[in-house]
Design a protein around this motif. Sequence first.
Motif, PDB file in Angstrom:
ATOM      1  N   THR A 186       0.776  -1.374  -0.126  1.00  0.00           N
ATOM      2  CA  THR A 186      -0.077  -0.091  -0.088  1.00  0.00           C
ATOM      3  C   THR A 186       0.888   1.379  -0.034  1.00  0.00           C
ATOM      4  OG1 THR A 186      -1.613  -1.241   1.248  1.00  0.00           O
ATOM      5  CG2 THR A 186      -1.953   1.212   1.132  1.00  0.00           C
ATOM      6  N   ASN A 199       0.919   7.344  -2.199  1.00  0.00           N
ATOM      7  CA  ASN A 199       0.164   8.200  -3.201  1.00  0.00           C
ATOM      8  C   ASN A 199      -0.621   7.196  -3.808  1.00  0.00           C
ATOM      9  OD1 ASN A 199       1.658  10.557  -2.779  1.00  0.00           O
ATOM     10  ND2 ASN A 199       3.365   9.528  -4.100  1.00  0.00           N
ATOM     11  N   THR A 200      -2.040   7.142  -3.530  1.00  0.00           N
ATOM     12  CA  THR A 200      -2.823   6.311  -4.040  1.00  0.00           C
ATOM     13  C   THR A 200      -4.018   7.206  -4.981  1.00  0.00           C
ATOM     14  OG1 THR A 200      -5.024   5.129  -3.653  1.00  0.00           O
ATOM     15  CG2 THR A 200      -4.301   6.931  -2.014  1.00  0.00           C
ATOM     16  N   ASN A 243      -7.137   7.176  -5.227  1.00  0.00           N
ATOM     17  CA  ASN A 243      -8.324   7.100  -4.678  1.00  0.00           C
ATOM     18  C   ASN A 243      -8.360   7.953  -3.495  1.00  0.00           C
ATOM     19  OD1 ASN A 243      -9.658   5.335  -6.772  1.00  0.00           O
ATOM     20  ND2 ASN A 243      -8.188   3.893  -5.848  1.00  0.00           N
ATOM     21  N   LEU A 244      -7.131   8.838  -3.258  1.00  0.00           N
ATOM     22  CA  LEU A 244      -7.182   9.425  -2.024  1.00  0.00           C
ATOM     23  C   LEU A 244      -8.456  10.396  -1.702  1.00  0.00           C
ATOM     24  CD1 LEU A 244      -5.236  10.209   0.064  1.00  0.00           C
ATOM     25  CD2 LEU A 244      -4.545  12.246  -1.189  1.00  0.00           C
ATOM     26  N   ALA A 288      -7.007   1.850  -0.337  1.00  0.00           N
ATOM     27  CA  ALA A 288      -5.800   2.462  -0.482  1.00  0.00           C
ATOM     28  C   ALA A 288      -4.582   1.496  -1.155  1.00  0.00           C
ATOM     29  CB  ALA A 288      -4.992   2.680   0.932  1.00  0.00           C
ATOM     30  N   ALA A 289      -4.916   0.313  -1.033  1.00  0.00           N
ATOM     31  CA  ALA A 289      -3.878  -0.542  -1.668  1.00  0.00           C
ATOM     32  C   ALA A 289      -4.175  -0.783  -3.201  1.00  0.00           C
ATOM     33  CB  ALA A 289      -3.989  -2.090  -0.974  1.00  0.00           C
ATOM     34  N   TYR A 290      -5.546  -0.555  -3.585  1.00  0.00           N
ATOM     35  CA  TYR A 290      -5.912  -0.648  -5.236  1.00  0.00           C
ATOM     36  C   TYR A 290      -5.235   0.097  -5.990  1.00  0.00           C
ATOM     37  CZ  TYR A 290      -8.926  -2.021  -8.890  1.00  0.00           C
ATOM     38  OH  TYR A 290      -9.511  -2.341  -9.989  1.00  0.00           O
ATOM     39  N   PRO A 291      -4.248  -0.155  -7.114  1.00  0.00           N
ATOM     40  CA  PRO A 291      -3.270   0.425  -7.762  1.00  0.00           C
ATOM     41  C   PRO A 291      -3.995   1.460  -8.866  1.00  0.00           C
ATOM     42  CG  PRO A 291      -3.196  -1.663  -8.295  1.00  0.00           C
ATOM     43  CD  PRO A 291      -4.266  -1.693  -7.317  1.00  0.00           C
ATOM     44  N   GLU A 322      -7.284   3.817 -10.460  1.00  0.00           N
ATOM     45  CA  GLU A 322      -8.335   4.790 -10.125  1.00  0.00           C
ATOM     46  C   GLU A 322      -9.673   3.991 -10.174  1.00  0.00           C
ATOM     47  OE1 GLU A 322     -10.467   9.122 -11.298  1.00  0.00           O
ATOM     48  OE2 GLU A 322      -8.691   8.315 -12.206  1.00  0.00           O
ATOM     49  N   GLU A 346       5.510   1.019   1.519  1.00  0.00           N
ATOM     50  CA  GLU A 346       4.252   0.185   1.210  1.00  0.00           C
ATOM     51  C   GLU A 346       3.363  -0.372   2.245  1.00  0.00           C
ATOM     52  OE1 GLU A 346       5.878  -2.899  -1.467  1.00  0.00           O
ATOM     53  OE2 GLU A 346       7.248  -1.629  -2.645  1.00  0.00           O
ATOM     54  N   THR A 390      -1.515   2.123   4.951  1.00  0.00           N
ATOM     55  CA  THR A 390      -2.888   1.588   5.073  1.00  0.00           C
ATOM     56  C   THR A 390      -3.640   2.665   5.408  1.00  0.00           C
ATOM     57  OG1 THR A 390      -2.479   0.652   7.245  1.00  0.00           O
ATOM     58  CG2 THR A 390      -2.231  -0.929   5.537  1.00  0.00           C
TER      59      THR A 390
END
Length: 667
Positions: free
Chosen positions: A295, A298-299, A301-302, A335-338, A340, A663, A666
Amino acid sequence: MSSTTASPTPSEDPDQDLKTDTNPSTTGTGLSLTDCPPIFVLPTHIDIEALHQAEETLSQHGARLTYDVAEATLILGKVGQKKRAALELRSRGVWTEEVEGIPASQPTQQSGLPAKRRRIGNARDEPAADEIYLSTDDEGQEDGARGKRPTAHLEHPQRSKSKRDRMTSVSGLFGKEDGVIRVVRLDWLMQCVETQMLIPLDPFVVYRARKIEQPATKDDKEAANSQAILDRAKQDAAFKVPYPPSRNRLDGHASHHPPPKLYRQTTSENEEAEPLPPPPGWVRDRVMYACMRSTFLNTPNLGFIDQLIKIRTIRELNLDEIGVRAYSTAIAAIAAYPYEIQRGNQILSLPGCDVKIANLFVEFKASESGTLSAADALGTDPDLRTLHTFYNIWGVGSKTARDFYYARQWRDLDDIVAFGWNSLSRVQQIGVKYYDEFLLDIPRFEVEAIGKIICQHANSSSVRPNAQYDGHGVECIIVGSYRRGKPVSHDVDIILSHRNETVTHNLVVDVVASLESEGWITHTLALHQTTSNRNQQTLPYRGDNDDRNHFDSLDKALVVWQTPKDKLDPNKKDNPHRRVDIIISPWRTVGCAVLGWSGDTTFERDLRRYAKKAHGWKFNSSGVRERITGGQVIDLEAGGETWQDRERMVMEGLGVGWRPPTERCTR
């Protein structure tokens, strides 16, 4: 004495660990709950760890788990009577009436009585030895310490039926009774997992009911009559009835906006035609533990995550521990989903995310401001706004914040100072005094400067004059949000360690005294010497009571830091107070200490849960202990040359695989 347990051989490919479920009870089995109706687990009479385990088991077998009881038609719990089941539903806003038909099961057994057994099948087709163990006596045992149960001989040697022939069909279990709610004892799930087949529900059903409208009170009836008159008047003036006000069920706050439509109703045909990116391995394999997936800070879906964090804060202020855990699990997965997230079925594919989160995403996407009505309440609702202010006082938790507001009737910080100053603890007084300063961001360069000063004092001639004899000295490791790569921090966490344990013995006292003498530390909020007081040996596991303590037993000082005026940069105008934690770790467990102080909250929570589930171990920053065989110490980092090597060895020994601190974000 420490005992060494051989650590599992790590995969050469770190990502491979994301695709493997090491829980032996759920790997490679034939039990599938995918066709079951939505399931809700009642938290009544279930501790938080047992609730975790039940929900994980349901998810691992494909069940449609929901955290909204109103969405569920199958409800599992430790409830043994119809009246109690109806009361539990009513307390959660679901009013029901009993459905006559198949009789519900008898109340659950009292502890200490012999376990009931029930024959499967009938006397003509099935041998007498075919029995299922229905006891709930060992439900409170540790995940890693399964109780010994009588072995059920489910397959007779002469039986030639295949597993598919033996399994009860889902349609046979749940029938075609639309709208019927079943409250079922949790034993049913345990027996399904143990036998790897769907067990008939009837012996476990406590209550069968249908939803009804909430009975109207006298005031409700009068209001309804008045509203009916207004509605008829409005119908005369327009050709359609206006949309009635609704109540947001998520957090109990009124909302006069139309509720968002279900996700499946808002996805356009064009959107459905666009292919989704391939799911990561942890999504495909339903990896539930946040510590087993990467995770990043920078995600994409922030914005949505920030809204969910506000809702989670509201749940925390309302003392909704179950809701906090549910939102934390969903936030960690998103947050872990890479990629959008574009539509709701991406949310539903993530472990720990249900229809409620998908509907919130639909509302978020439809909002012009990119907000959620449930999250807005944190800033608009006066009660929540004040509770949040109190909650941000260092030394005040959600329970104390509610006591300030509801019991003592305080409405702001001035009230605390004017009417309750003498009733506060010293730590709370300091938290109020420096309230605004503690909320300020600490940039990375300042975190590094604080770490450098602490390291200099730890190796100084007045503290540890001979520490440099080994060429390393006292090593200073900045952990916390700084190590995860955040551009700013709200406090500073620093671990000090040395290869010689005589150097770290009582080091925390000497370092704090040295820093205080030069004016760097203005207040010491707490000083713990737990490790030094037991000669720096890892504290053994002490059973259930010890398991409730998620904090470590390391020596530490929680202090208030301020740069002295004579050492202040002349170009710097302000000189705020900062919160700093100085942690001392013996070298033998420095890998555990660094790991335990480097991850976000959900990452650390799942590390503990995974260690318990997969190995029967207790993990925290002060070491790894065996839960079953006398609480022996498990040494996973023996032979590590550096603290970096030792941290890696702990992660690989736990079986979660190495991933750098950047990484572990979370949130």
